[in-house]
Design a protein around this motif. Sequence first.
Motif, PDB file in Angstrom:
ATOM      1  N   TRP A   1       0.827  -1.216   0.000  1.00 52.38           N
ATOM      2  CA  TRP A   1       0.000   0.000   0.000  1.00 52.38           C
ATOM      3  C   TRP A   1       0.858   1.262   0.000  1.00 52.38           C
ATOM      4  CZ3 TRP A   1      -4.350   1.565  -1.575  1.00 52.38           C
ATOM      5  CH2 TRP A   1      -5.106   2.571  -0.955  1.00 52.38           C
ATOM      6  N   HIS A   2       1.868   1.309   0.864  1.00 54.17           N
ATOM      7  CA  HIS A   2       2.668   2.524   0.967  1.00 54.17           C
ATOM      8  C   HIS A   2       3.700   2.630  -0.155  1.00 54.17           C
ATOM      9  CE1 HIS A   2       0.812   2.463   4.951  1.00 54.17           C
ATOM     10  NE2 HIS A   2       0.921   3.771   4.874  1.00 54.17           N
ATOM     11  N   GLU A   3       4.132   1.517  -0.712  1.00 50.90           N
ATOM     12  CA  GLU A   3       4.964   1.578  -1.911  1.00 50.90           C
ATOM     13  C   GLU A   3       4.167   2.155  -3.081  1.00 50.90           C
ATOM     14  OE1 GLU A   3       8.040  -2.155  -1.166  1.00 50.90           O
ATOM     15  OE2 GLU A   3       6.075  -2.519  -2.051  1.00 50.90           O
ATOM     16  N   GLN A   4       2.896   1.784  -3.156  1.00 52.69           N
ATOM     17  CA  GLN A   4       2.033   2.396  -4.166  1.00 52.69           C
ATOM     18  C   GLN A   4       1.943   3.903  -3.935  1.00 52.69           C
ATOM     19  OE1 GLN A   4      -1.789   0.398  -4.816  1.00 52.69           O
ATOM     20  NE2 GLN A   4      -0.908  -1.506  -4.023  1.00 52.69           N
ATOM     21  N   GLY A   5       1.846   4.301  -2.677  1.00 51.69           N
ATOM     22  CA  GLY A   5       1.799   5.720  -2.353  1.00 51.69           C
ATOM     23  C   GLY A   5       3.033   6.460  -2.839  1.00 51.69           C
TER      24      GLY A   5
ATOM     25  N   THR B   1      -1.996  10.040  -3.465  1.00 53.82           N
ATOM     26  CA  THR B   1      -0.922  10.095  -2.474  1.00 53.82           C
ATOM     27  C   THR B   1      -1.477  10.402  -1.088  1.00 53.82           C
ATOM     28  OG1 THR B   1       0.625  10.873  -4.174  1.00 53.82           O
ATOM     29  CG2 THR B   1       1.245  11.220  -1.871  1.00 53.82           C
ATOM     30  N   GLU B   2      -2.379  11.375  -1.013  1.00 56.07           N
ATOM     31  CA  GLU B   2      -2.919  11.770   0.284  1.00 56.07           C
ATOM     32  C   GLU B   2      -3.768  10.664   0.896  1.00 56.07           C
ATOM     33  OE1 GLU B   2      -5.296  15.494   2.380  1.00 56.07           O
ATOM     34  OE2 GLU B   2      -4.475  15.678   0.357  1.00 56.07           O
ATOM     35  N   VAL B   3      -4.537   9.956   0.055  1.00 55.72           N
ATOM     36  CA  VAL B   3      -5.348   8.848   0.564  1.00 55.72           C
ATOM     37  C   VAL B   3      -4.463   7.827   1.276  1.00 55.72           C
ATOM     38  CG1 VAL B   3      -6.651   6.807  -0.164  1.00 55.72           C
ATOM     39  CG2 VAL B   3      -7.287   9.063  -1.022  1.00 55.72           C
ATOM     40  N   ILE B   4      -3.311   7.527   0.684  1.00 53.32           N
ATOM     41  CA  ILE B   4      -2.437   6.498   1.254  1.00 53.32           C
ATOM     42  C   ILE B   4      -1.612   7.042   2.412  1.00 53.32           C
ATOM     43  CG2 ILE B   4      -0.448   5.017   0.788  1.00 53.32           C
ATOM     44  CD1 ILE B   4      -1.506   4.649  -2.049  1.00 53.32           C
TER      45      ILE B   4
ATOM     46  N   THR C   1       3.810  -8.049   1.536  1.00 54.05           N
ATOM     47  CA  THR C   1       2.350  -7.977   1.555  1.00 54.05           C
ATOM     48  C   THR C   1       1.844  -7.954   2.979  1.00 54.05           C
ATOM     49  OG1 THR C   1       2.302 -10.382   1.400  1.00 54.05           O
ATOM     50  CG2 THR C   1       2.092  -9.167  -0.659  1.00 54.05           C
ATOM     51  N   ASP C   2       2.609  -7.254   3.859  1.00 50.37           N
ATOM     52  CA  ASP C   2       2.256  -7.250   5.265  1.00 50.37           C
ATOM     53  C   ASP C   2       1.184  -6.225   5.585  1.00 50.37           C
ATOM     54  OD1 ASP C   2       4.126  -5.351   4.510  1.00 50.37           O
ATOM     55  OD2 ASP C   2       4.868  -5.090   6.572  1.00 50.37           O
ATOM     56  N   ARG C   3       0.795  -5.420   4.609  1.00 44.92           N
ATOM     57  CA  ARG C   3      -0.264  -4.447   4.852  1.00 44.92           C
ATOM     58  C   ARG C   3      -1.436  -4.766   3.946  1.00 44.92           C
ATOM     59  NH1 ARG C   3       4.397  -1.153   4.838  1.00 44.92           N
ATOM     60  NH2 ARG C   3       4.805  -0.201   6.854  1.00 44.92           N
ATOM     61  N   MET C   4      -2.625  -4.508   4.446  1.00 45.75           N
ATOM     62  CA  MET C   4      -3.819  -4.816   3.686  1.00 45.75           C
ATOM     63  C   MET C   4      -4.709  -3.590   3.638  1.00 45.75           C
ATOM     64  SD  MET C   4      -6.455  -7.956   4.354  1.00 45.75           S
ATOM     65  CE  MET C   4      -6.880  -7.388   5.984  1.00 45.75           C
ATOM     66  N   VAL C   5      -5.300  -3.349   2.488  1.00 45.23           N
ATOM     67  CA  VAL C   5      -6.145  -2.191   2.276  1.00 45.23           C
ATOM     68  C   VAL C   5      -7.577  -2.508   2.683  1.00 45.23           C
ATOM     69  CG1 VAL C   5      -6.997  -0.591   0.532  1.00 45.23           C
ATOM     70  CG2 VAL C   5      -4.688  -1.515   0.359  1.00 45.23           C
ATOM     71  N   SER C   6      -8.241  -1.544   3.290  1.00 43.23           N
ATOM     72  CA  SER C   6      -9.648  -1.691   3.632  1.00 43.23           C
ATOM     73  C   SER C   6     -10.471  -0.815   2.700  1.00 43.23           C
ATOM     74  CB  SER C   6      -9.886  -1.277   5.083  1.00 43.23           C
ATOM     75  OG  SER C   6     -11.244  -1.417   5.427  1.00 43.23           O
ATOM     76  N   ALA C   7     -11.315  -1.448   1.894  1.00 41.88           N
ATOM     77  CA  ALA C   7     -12.145  -0.707   0.941  1.00 41.88           C
ATOM     78  C   ALA C   7     -13.345  -0.091   1.650  1.00 41.88           C
ATOM     79  CB  ALA C   7     -12.620  -1.628  -0.177  1.00 41.88           C
ATOM     80  N   PRO C   8     -13.921   0.989   1.096  1.00 43.98           N
ATOM     81  CA  PRO C   8     -15.121   1.580   1.695  1.00 43.98           C
ATOM     82  C   PRO C   8     -16.276   0.585   1.689  1.00 43.98           C
ATOM     83  CG  PRO C   8     -14.137   3.054   0.073  1.00 43.98           C
ATOM     84  CD  PRO C   8     -13.450   1.736  -0.067  1.00 43.98           C
ATOM     85  N   THR C   9     -17.186   0.758   2.624  1.00 40.49           N
ATOM     86  CA  THR C   9     -18.367  -0.107   2.675  1.00 40.49           C
ATOM     87  C   THR C   9     -19.202   0.060   1.410  1.00 40.49           C
ATOM     88  OG1 THR C   9     -18.442  -0.043   5.091  1.00 40.49           O
ATOM     89  CG2 THR C   9     -20.484  -0.596   3.950  1.00 40.49           C
TER      90      THR C   9
ATOM     91  N   THR D   1      -5.201   1.487   7.589  1.00 41.31           N
ATOM     92  CA  THR D   1      -4.934   0.374   6.681  1.00 41.31           C
ATOM     93  C   THR D   1      -3.895  -0.608   7.207  1.00 41.31           C
ATOM     94  OG1 THR D   1      -3.277   1.696   5.523  1.00 41.31           O
ATOM     95  CG2 THR D   1      -5.527   1.753   4.673  1.00 41.31           C
ATOM     96  N   GLU D   2      -3.381  -0.382   8.417  1.00 37.62           N
ATOM     97  CA  GLU D   2      -2.433  -1.320   8.993  1.00 37.62           C
ATOM     98  C   GLU D   2      -3.217  -2.468   9.625  1.00 37.62           C
ATOM     99  OE1 GLU D   2       1.010   0.800   8.012  1.00 37.62           O
ATOM    100  OE2 GLU D   2       0.922  -1.053   9.148  1.00 37.62           O
ATOM    101  N   MET D   3      -3.416  -3.536   8.870  1.00 32.30           N
ATOM    102  CA  MET D   3      -4.259  -4.641   9.318  1.00 32.30           C
ATOM    103  C   MET D   3      -3.485  -5.946   9.226  1.00 32.30           C
ATOM    104  SD  MET D   3      -7.885  -3.726   7.559  1.00 32.30           S
ATOM    105  CE  MET D   3      -8.691  -2.165   7.879  1.00 32.30           C
TER     106      MET D   3
END
Length: 473
Positions: free
Chosen positions: A166-170, A279-282, A322-330, A288-290
Motif C-alpha cells: 500500500w505505501h509503496e504504491q503511495g 498520495t494523500e489517501v495512502i 504484503t504485510d499491509r492490507m487495504v480496507s475498501a469503503p463499505t 490500513t495497517e491490518m
Amino acid sequence: MLPDSTTPGQRADFDGDHDCWPQLLIEWTAWDNAEVAAARRLHPALATAERDGRLDQWFFVRKHPHWRLRHLGDTTSRTYLARTLEGLTATGEVAWWAHGIYEPETPAFGGATAMTIAHRLFHEDSRNILDYLSRQHAAESSREPGRRELGVLLISALLRGAGLDWHEQGDVWNRIAHLRRTSNNAPTNHQPPITHQQRQNMQRLMTADAARLSESGPLEPIRNWLDAFARTGRELAEHAQHGQLERGLRVVLAHHAIFAWNRLGLSAQEQRTLSERATEVIMTDHTTEMPRPPIPESGDDAARGYTTNHGKPHERNPTARTDRMVSAPTELIARAVIRRNEHILLAHQIGKAWSFLPGGHVEPGEQIETALRREIAEELGTTAEITGFVGAVEHGYTENEVTHHELNLLFDVTLDAPEPTSQEKHLEFHWIPLDQIAETNVRPASFKDALVTAEVSVPFWRGLPTGTSSSVR
C-alpha cells in the motif's frame, strides 16, 4: 537509414535496437476533435491492418500539435497507412501528415528488455483507448467508468501487478505528482484540500475488486485492458528481481503512468490532481495497517495478476512485501427477492458454481429503490415494483489483499414480465423451489439462511459474527 518496409526478422531486430521504428506525424484539422476522428476513421483502418497481418505493433502518443503513430509491419503497411492518411486529408479531417523516425526513451523505461515490455503495453493500451473512445462516441458505454476514473483503475492495476504494498504504491503516486508539478506545462495554481467524499471516491477506485467487476460488472468491457496493465507490472517486477532493470522499479512505473495518462487524454492538471489525491489517501490514512489475510492458492484472480504477489502462489515468493492490507469503503447493495409460485428467482454468472440474488451496487447519491429498479431493468429488461422491505445482510470478505465490507438491503419485488430474460450475456436466471433454497449454493450464504429462517412479516437482520471484521470469500 529508415527502410520503407520491414521483414519479420528485421522487425525483431529493430525492436531490439529501439531506434528504427517508423512513425507518422499527424496534424489534425481540429485538435479538440482529433480523438473523435481517430476513433471513427483511423481506428478501423488500424484494426483491419492488424487483423490482416500487415501491422505487428502500433501505438500513438498525443504531443501537440501532432498525434505520433509509431508502427512495425510488413512490406505493405507503410503504403497502406499513407493511403489511409491521404483519405483523411481529402475529407478535411487531417490538415497535414509526414513520415518520421521514432526514438524511444529506452533508459527512462529501464533499459532494452524493459523497453520491449513497454512497447507491448503501448500497443495494447492504444488499441484499448481507441476501442473505448469508439464506444463512448457511439453511446455504448453508459456503465463504463469515466476517463479520470479509468486512469486511476489502470494505474492501480499496474501497481498491484508489480506487487507493491500500500505505501509503496503511495510512493509511486507521489512520484507521478512530483513529475507533474515540475514539468514545463505543470499547472501553477494551488490545489484545494481533498474533501471527505473525494477521499472516499479515490480510495474506492484504488482498492476496487477489478477482477470481479471485470467479469460480472461495469468493468467487463475493459477486462483485457486491466489485464495488460497488471501483466506489465508483474513482468517489470520480475525483471527488477533479476537485476534486469536499469532504473528503480517505482521510477519506471511512474514513467509508465505519465505516458498512459497522456495517451488517454488526461490534462496535466488532471494528472496532478489525481496523483496528489491518491498520495494523500495512502499517506494520511492510518486505518490500513491490518493483519495479513490468507492468500488463495489458486483461482482466476491470481492467474490474471490482480493479486499483490506477482500473480503466483504465496509460497513461491516468500519475500513479497504484503504485510499491509487495504480496507475498501463499505459497499451498499440493493437485492431483489422475487417469489412466484413457491419459487425464488436467482441469478447465476455463467462459468461459476454459485448463484446470488438479482440486484447490484447503489451509486453515490442514488436512492436505494431507484438503484434496485435500475439494476433489474439492466439485468432482466423489465420494470420492477418494490412491495416491501425484507431485511438486511452484512457481509465481509478478503480478496487480493483488500478487505471488503458489504451491506445488502433485500426487498420484495414483483416483475412486469411474465418470464424474465437475461439482458447481460454473462448472467442467466433460474427459479429455485423455496424448499430447496437451503441446499442451493447461494452467496453470501447468509442470504439463504435469512430467507429460510426469517419470519415473513418481520424484517430480518443478519450481521457479521461478533468480533469478526471480515471473512475470506
